[in-house]
Design an enzyme around this catalytic site. Sequence first.
Site, PDB file in Angstrom:
ATOM      1  N   TYR A 132       0.813  -1.221   0.000  1.00 10.83           N
ATOM      2  CA  TYR A 132       0.000   0.000   0.000  1.00 10.83           C
ATOM      3  C   TYR A 132       0.847   1.273   0.000  1.00 10.83           C
ATOM      4  O   TYR A 132       0.732   2.100   0.885  1.00 10.83           O
ATOM      5  CB  TYR A 132      -0.953  -0.006   1.209  1.00 10.83           C
ATOM      6  CG  TYR A 132      -2.037  -1.046   1.072  1.00 10.83           C
ATOM      7  CD1 TYR A 132      -3.212  -0.749   0.387  1.00 10.83           C
ATOM      8  CD2 TYR A 132      -1.870  -2.319   1.604  1.00 10.83           C
ATOM      9  CE1 TYR A 132      -4.202  -1.708   0.233  1.00 10.83           C
ATOM     10  CE2 TYR A 132      -2.857  -3.283   1.444  1.00 10.83           C
ATOM     11  CZ  TYR A 132      -4.016  -2.975   0.771  1.00 10.83           C
ATOM     12  OH  TYR A 132      -4.986  -3.926   0.615  1.00 10.83           O
TER      13      TYR A 132
ATOM     14  N   TYR B 142     -11.784  -7.521   7.188  1.00 10.13           N
ATOM     15  CA  TYR B 142     -10.670  -7.562   6.239  1.00 10.13           C
ATOM     16  C   TYR B 142     -10.362  -9.024   5.937  1.00 10.13           C
ATOM     17  O   TYR B 142     -10.169  -9.822   6.851  1.00 10.13           O
ATOM     18  CB  TYR B 142      -9.407  -6.872   6.778  1.00 10.13           C
ATOM     19  CG  TYR B 142      -8.266  -7.009   5.816  1.00 10.13           C
ATOM     20  CD1 TYR B 142      -8.216  -6.218   4.665  1.00 10.13           C
ATOM     21  CD2 TYR B 142      -7.289  -7.988   5.982  1.00 10.13           C
ATOM     22  CE1 TYR B 142      -7.210  -6.392   3.719  1.00 10.13           C
ATOM     23  CE2 TYR B 142      -6.276  -8.161   5.045  1.00 10.13           C
ATOM     24  CZ  TYR B 142      -6.244  -7.356   3.918  1.00 10.13           C
ATOM     25  OH  TYR B 142      -5.251  -7.542   2.980  1.00 10.13           O
TER      26      TYR B 142
ATOM     27  N   ASP C  65     -12.636 -16.607   9.448  1.00  9.39           N
ATOM     28  CA  ASP C  65     -11.315 -16.213   8.960  1.00  9.39           C
ATOM     29  C   ASP C  65     -10.439 -15.924  10.178  1.00  9.39           C
ATOM     30  O   ASP C  65     -10.512 -14.853  10.763  1.00  9.39           O
ATOM     31  CB  ASP C  65     -11.450 -14.985   8.047  1.00  9.39           C
ATOM     32  CG  ASP C  65     -10.095 -14.486   7.549  1.00  9.39           C
ATOM     33  OD1 ASP C  65      -9.056 -14.985   8.026  1.00  9.39           O
ATOM     34  OD2 ASP C  65     -10.087 -13.578   6.691  1.00  9.39           O
TER      35      ASP C  65
ATOM     36  N   LYS D  49      -0.987 -16.428   8.378  1.00  8.47           N
ATOM     37  CA  LYS D  49      -0.099 -15.560   9.166  1.00  8.47           C
ATOM     38  C   LYS D  49       0.841 -16.312  10.130  1.00  8.47           C
ATOM     39  O   LYS D  49       1.952 -16.592   9.755  1.00  8.47           O
ATOM     40  CB  LYS D  49      -0.918 -14.487   9.877  1.00  8.47           C
ATOM     41  CG  LYS D  49      -1.447 -13.462   8.860  1.00  8.47           C
ATOM     42  CD  LYS D  49      -1.789 -12.135   9.466  1.00  8.47           C
ATOM     43  CE  LYS D  49      -1.887 -11.056   8.406  1.00  8.47           C
ATOM     44  NZ  LYS D  49      -3.247 -10.736   7.943  1.00  8.47           N
TER      45      LYS D  49
HETATM   46  C1  LIG Z   1      -3.841 -10.784   6.610  1.00  9.63           C
HETATM   47  C2  LIG Z   1      -5.201 -11.314   6.507  1.00  9.63           C
HETATM   48  C3  LIG Z   1      -5.662 -11.911   5.310  1.00  9.63           C
HETATM   49  C4  LIG Z   1      -4.816 -11.987   4.064  1.00  9.63           C
HETATM   50  O1  LIG Z   1      -3.671 -12.755   4.231  1.00  9.63           O
HETATM   51  P1  LIG Z   1      -2.429 -12.555   3.229  1.00  9.63           P
HETATM   52  O2  LIG Z   1      -1.450 -13.607   3.658  1.00  9.63           O
HETATM   53  O3  LIG Z   1      -1.937 -11.158   3.429  1.00  9.63           O
HETATM   54  O4  LIG Z   1      -2.933 -12.780   1.845  1.00  9.63           O
HETATM   55  C5  LIG Z   1      -6.948 -12.415   5.305  1.00  9.63           C
HETATM   56  N1  LIG Z   1      -7.745 -12.349   6.390  1.00  9.63           N
HETATM   57  C6  LIG Z   1      -7.331 -11.784   7.544  1.00  9.63           C
HETATM   58  C7  LIG Z   1      -8.253 -11.763   8.724  1.00  9.63           C
HETATM   59  C8  LIG Z   1      -6.055 -11.239   7.639  1.00  9.63           C
HETATM   60  O5  LIG Z   1      -5.660 -10.658   8.777  1.00  9.63           O
END
Ligand SMILES: *Cc1c(COP(=O)(O)O)cnc(C)c1O
Length: 426
Positions: A17, A145, A246, A275
């Site tokens: 970004y 997100y 997620d 992550k």
């Molecule tokens: C960081 C994140 C993503 C995306 O993961 P990337 O490895 O950056 O593609 C998706 N969902 C959540 C909740 C995140 O924190």
Amino acid sequence: MNESDFLFDKEHIWHPYTSLISPLPCIGVIEAHGVELTLHDGRKLIDGMSSWWSTIHGYNHPRLNQAAKDQINNMSHVMFGGITHPSAIALCRRLVEMTAPSLDRVFISDSGSVAVEVALKMAIQYWVAKDKPEKSKMLTIEHGYHGDTFAAMSVCDPINGMHELFNEVLNQQLFATAPQIGFYDEWNENDILPIKAVFEAHHQHAAAIILEPIVQGAGGMRMYHPNYLKAVRELCNEFDVLLICDEIATGFGRTGKLFAYEHAQIEPDILCVGKALTGGYMSLAATMTSKTIGETICKTKAGVFMHGPTFMGNPLACAVANESLAILQEGHWKDQVGSIEQQLKNQFSKFEILDQVAEVRVLGAIGVIELKTSVDMESIQAAFVLQGIWVRPFGKLVYIMPQYIITDDELTTLCDGIYQVISNLE
Ligand SMILES: *Cc1c(COP(=O)(O)O)cnc(C)c1O
């Protein structure tokens, strides 16, 4: 790293970004050990970000290093089509052990965004198999997100996300106002009315609801009440909609539970992790579901689940992830996260009286200071570095999610540095 290196970076390399026209300055990091980043000029910073939620056991961890070295000496990579290998099997065994009993089918992928794409595809393919192809929309809540790829973007917050720019090409999904009752607030059933209304109006067209359980990360660092998630689970059952959690940010102990959905004592139908999966060593993610859903997905005309990245199940990443999960399974994370939470609650309480501060929120090893106005990124970044700490705010949010191994003294340095910077803001 010298002047010309930084100049080359500035002129040629995109960072997350950032603008190519007026990029903000970057610091150069040449080494990292434990919770410390070593800069090119020898300065050391205490890291408050865990490199975006990922390096939970600290940088340069001897066991993770060893797992990577051992795997490199065997093989760094082999294709996953028609081939399997011990590291993927060991990793998936642990994922199945650590997650809810129903989640025992694993799809390994290369990044969080892809894990979300895979989850959305699973949900859609599931309803095609059930002969309800009209159930293809995603429900979600504001301030979410879920990643930067197209389908993931379509379920990110519609106001602060990327909707305006890409509106013409994004799938139109179904949004509800985000929960307003905080994690520690007194529960009120009215909080579920907006999402309930969306379920009632649109369930015939809804494949799944996707949300970040309990803590919304990059869309606003909001922490909502577990009863909200419980109610969403019940709505999913009532209206025949799949629940996708997620946990790419919240997973692996960050919120004080191994997975944030445990706060609500529910099980998702589909789970995304990423992550911290490899302890922050490299990019790896996974999407998990149940036997029933997994098998149903494979009953479309295609007969298979239609996804398969080139680097799926990369042995090097799987080996490190397997060791990272082994460390978690030894259980020290629980005390570590618990004591970080206690210390953050103590040390962040003095932020509440600052004029600059609107709200302070702490859950597990996550501390958030919401300011009344947006920060100036360039000057605040430099101010944190002067304090010997690495903190990267966005908008009005100054937040940290330290490595689980951080000591009391290091965390005190981190909190004191943040206090110095925030109390000196205009
Ligand atoms: C960081 C994140 C993503 C995306 O993961 P990337 O490895 O950056 O593609 C998706 N969902 C959540 C909740 C995140 O924190």
